[in-house]
Design a protein around this motif. Structure first.
Motif, PDB file in Angstrom:
ATOM      1  N   VAL A  63       0.851  -1.202   0.000  1.00 15.98           N
ATOM      2  CA  VAL A  63       0.000   0.000   0.000  1.00 15.98           C
ATOM      3  C   VAL A  63       0.883   1.248   0.000  1.00 15.98           C
ATOM      4  CG1 VAL A  63      -1.979  -1.087   1.152  1.00 15.98           C
ATOM      5  CG2 VAL A  63      -0.161  -0.060   2.543  1.00 15.98           C
ATOM      6  N   THR A  64       0.288   2.362  -0.412  1.00 15.32           N
ATOM      7  CA  THR A  64       0.991   3.650  -0.402  1.00 15.32           C
ATOM      8  C   THR A  64       0.457   4.465   0.768  1.00 15.32           C
ATOM      9  OG1 THR A  64       1.039   3.519  -2.811  1.00 15.32           O
ATOM     10  CG2 THR A  64       1.593   5.647  -1.816  1.00 15.32           C
ATOM     11  N   ASP A  65       1.189   4.410   1.897  1.00 17.09           N
ATOM     12  CA  ASP A  65       0.755   5.135   3.104  1.00 17.09           C
ATOM     13  C   ASP A  65       0.780   6.640   2.875  1.00 17.09           C
ATOM     14  OD1 ASP A  65       1.082   2.640   4.131  1.00 17.09           O
ATOM     15  OD2 ASP A  65       2.083   3.274   5.959  1.00 17.09           O
ATOM     16  N   ILE A  66      -0.264   7.325   3.368  1.00 18.47           N
ATOM     17  CA  ILE A  66      -0.168   8.794   3.372  1.00 18.47           C
ATOM     18  C   ILE A  66      -0.329   9.369   4.776  1.00 18.47           C
ATOM     19  CG2 ILE A  66      -0.795   9.253   0.982  1.00 18.47           C
ATOM     20  CD1 ILE A  66      -3.661   9.897   2.110  1.00 18.47           C
ATOM     21  N   MET A  67      -0.920   8.587   5.673  1.00 17.46           N
ATOM     22  CA  MET A  67      -1.019   9.047   7.080  1.00 17.46           C
ATOM     23  C   MET A  67      -1.356   7.863   7.970  1.00 17.46           C
ATOM     24  SD  MET A  67      -4.539  11.295   6.824  1.00 17.46           S
ATOM     25  CE  MET A  67      -4.457  11.858   5.144  1.00 17.46           C
ATOM     26  N   GLU A  68      -1.134   8.052   9.272  1.00 19.29           N
ATOM     27  CA  GLU A  68      -1.396   6.996  10.269  1.00 19.29           C
ATOM     28  C   GLU A  68      -2.121   7.658  11.432  1.00 19.29           C
ATOM     29  OE1 GLU A  68       1.219   3.723  12.811  1.00 19.29           O
ATOM     30  OE2 GLU A  68       1.936   4.408  10.863  1.00 19.29           O
ATOM     31  N   LEU A  69      -3.354   7.212  11.696  1.00 23.56           N
ATOM     32  CA  LEU A  69      -4.210   7.885  12.684  1.00 23.56           C
ATOM     33  C   LEU A  69      -4.742   6.884  13.710  1.00 23.56           C
ATOM     34  CD1 LEU A  69      -6.257   9.981  10.085  1.00 23.56           C
ATOM     35  CD2 LEU A  69      -4.419  10.833  11.523  1.00 23.56           C
ATOM     36  N   GLU A  70      -5.094   7.395  14.904  1.00 23.31           N
ATOM     37  CA  GLU A  70      -5.593   6.519  15.972  1.00 23.31           C
ATOM     38  C   GLU A  70      -7.117   6.485  16.053  1.00 23.31           C
ATOM     39  OE1 GLU A  70      -4.001   7.562  19.771  1.00 23.31           O
ATOM     40  OE2 GLU A  70      -1.945   7.151  19.161  1.00 23.31           O
ATOM     41  N   SER A  71      -7.766   7.523  15.534  1.00 22.63           N
ATOM     42  CA  SER A  71      -9.212   7.647  15.749  1.00 22.63           C
ATOM     43  C   SER A  71      -9.981   7.237  14.502  1.00 22.63           C
ATOM     44  CB  SER A  71      -9.533   9.098  16.137  1.00 22.63           C
ATOM     45  OG  SER A  71     -10.732   9.517  15.579  1.00 22.63           O
ATOM     46  N   LEU A  72     -11.002   6.388  14.687  1.00 26.18           N
ATOM     47  CA  LEU A  72     -11.830   5.952  13.568  1.00 26.18           C
ATOM     48  C   LEU A  72     -12.584   7.136  12.960  1.00 26.18           C
ATOM     49  CD1 LEU A  72     -12.891   3.754  11.780  1.00 26.18           C
ATOM     50  CD2 LEU A  72     -14.378   2.963  13.610  1.00 26.18           C
ATOM     51  N   GLU A  73     -12.939   8.115  13.819  1.00 24.02           N
ATOM     52  CA  GLU A  73     -13.660   9.298  13.319  1.00 24.02           C
ATOM     53  C   GLU A  73     -12.766  10.090  12.356  1.00 24.02           C
ATOM     54  OE1 GLU A  73     -14.295   8.046  16.416  1.00 24.02           O
ATOM     55  OE2 GLU A  73     -16.236   7.620  15.504  1.00 24.02           O
ATOM     56  N   SER A  74     -11.497  10.297  12.745  1.00 24.10           N
ATOM     57  CA  SER A  74     -10.607  11.073  11.871  1.00 24.10           C
ATOM     58  C   SER A  74     -10.305  10.293  10.592  1.00 24.10           C
ATOM     59  CB  SER A  74      -9.317  11.459  12.600  1.00 24.10           C
ATOM     60  OG  SER A  74      -8.689  10.329  13.131  1.00 24.10           O
TER      61      SER A  74
END
Length: 206
Positions: A115-126
């Protein structure tokens, strides 16, 4: 864990407060491994979390729900094939510090999906908001209790090789509040049975 804070936890806690108006409840959000450490230190009495790699013999694990992992994509994407989307669309990663993030990472490696990562987040809402804005696709749990206004995004099933997230209540075996923890567990199971958060005063349909 954060993914339970907009559906499961408010519904379960409101059920508990109806039954036990005097009960004081303090909620501390965190990732699974943080919550396990807080439990060991005695900072919290119980934790709602994803099943960790191993459960200590000093802890009790009580299952709450099994949540399948699914692909989230914008309505504007041209394909409904999750594998095509993963390979051709930027990927918004669920934090690898979370158990869910670990499950997803392992599955992608096992399936040989790059995959081509563009960001890594903790919240399902975000994550869902980023997907809604057509910034990329993501993989996330299908929540056992839906929040009131789910975002209008595609939710696509993944191959059967994708593991599910096991959600449970972890507590200490020597807890002096075992009876309270039992009542919390019952309220969580009741919330899963209801399945959707509704405004107070609306009749819950089972």
């Amino acid at each position: 864990v954060h993914t339970t804070l907009t559906g499961l936890v408010p519904l379960a806690v409101s059920t508990l407060k109806e039954q036990y108006p005097e009960l004081h409840i303090r909620i501390a959000p965190g990732l699974t491994y943080e919550l396990v450490r807080m439990l060991d230190r005695g900072t919290i009495d119980a934790a709602i979390l994803s099943h960790p790699r191993s459960v200590s013999t000093s802890h009790n694990w009580s299952a709450i729900a099994v949540e399948p992992l699914e692909l989230l994509a914008s309505q504007d994407t041209d394909s409904d094939d999750p594998l095509v989307l993963l390979k051709t669309t930027p990927f918004i990663r669920f934090s690898r510090n979370a158990v869910v993030g670990e499950l997803i990472e392992r599955w992608l490696e096992d399936e040989g999906i790059v995959v081509t990562d563009i960001m890594e987040l903790e919240s399902l809402e975000s994550i869902s908001s980023m997907v809604l804005s057509n910034l990329g696709v993501s993989i996330a749990p299908r929540r056992c209790v839906q929040n009131m206004n789910p975002l209008p995004i595609k939710r696509l099933s993944l191959p059967s090789s994708m593991p599910s997230r096991k959600l449970g209540l972890l507590s200490r075996k020597n807890s002096t509040k075992a009876n309270v923890v039992d009542e919390v567990h019952k309220a969580l199971l009741e919330a899963v049975k209801i399945g959707k958060l509704s405004p107070p005063g609306l009749v819950h349909q089972h």
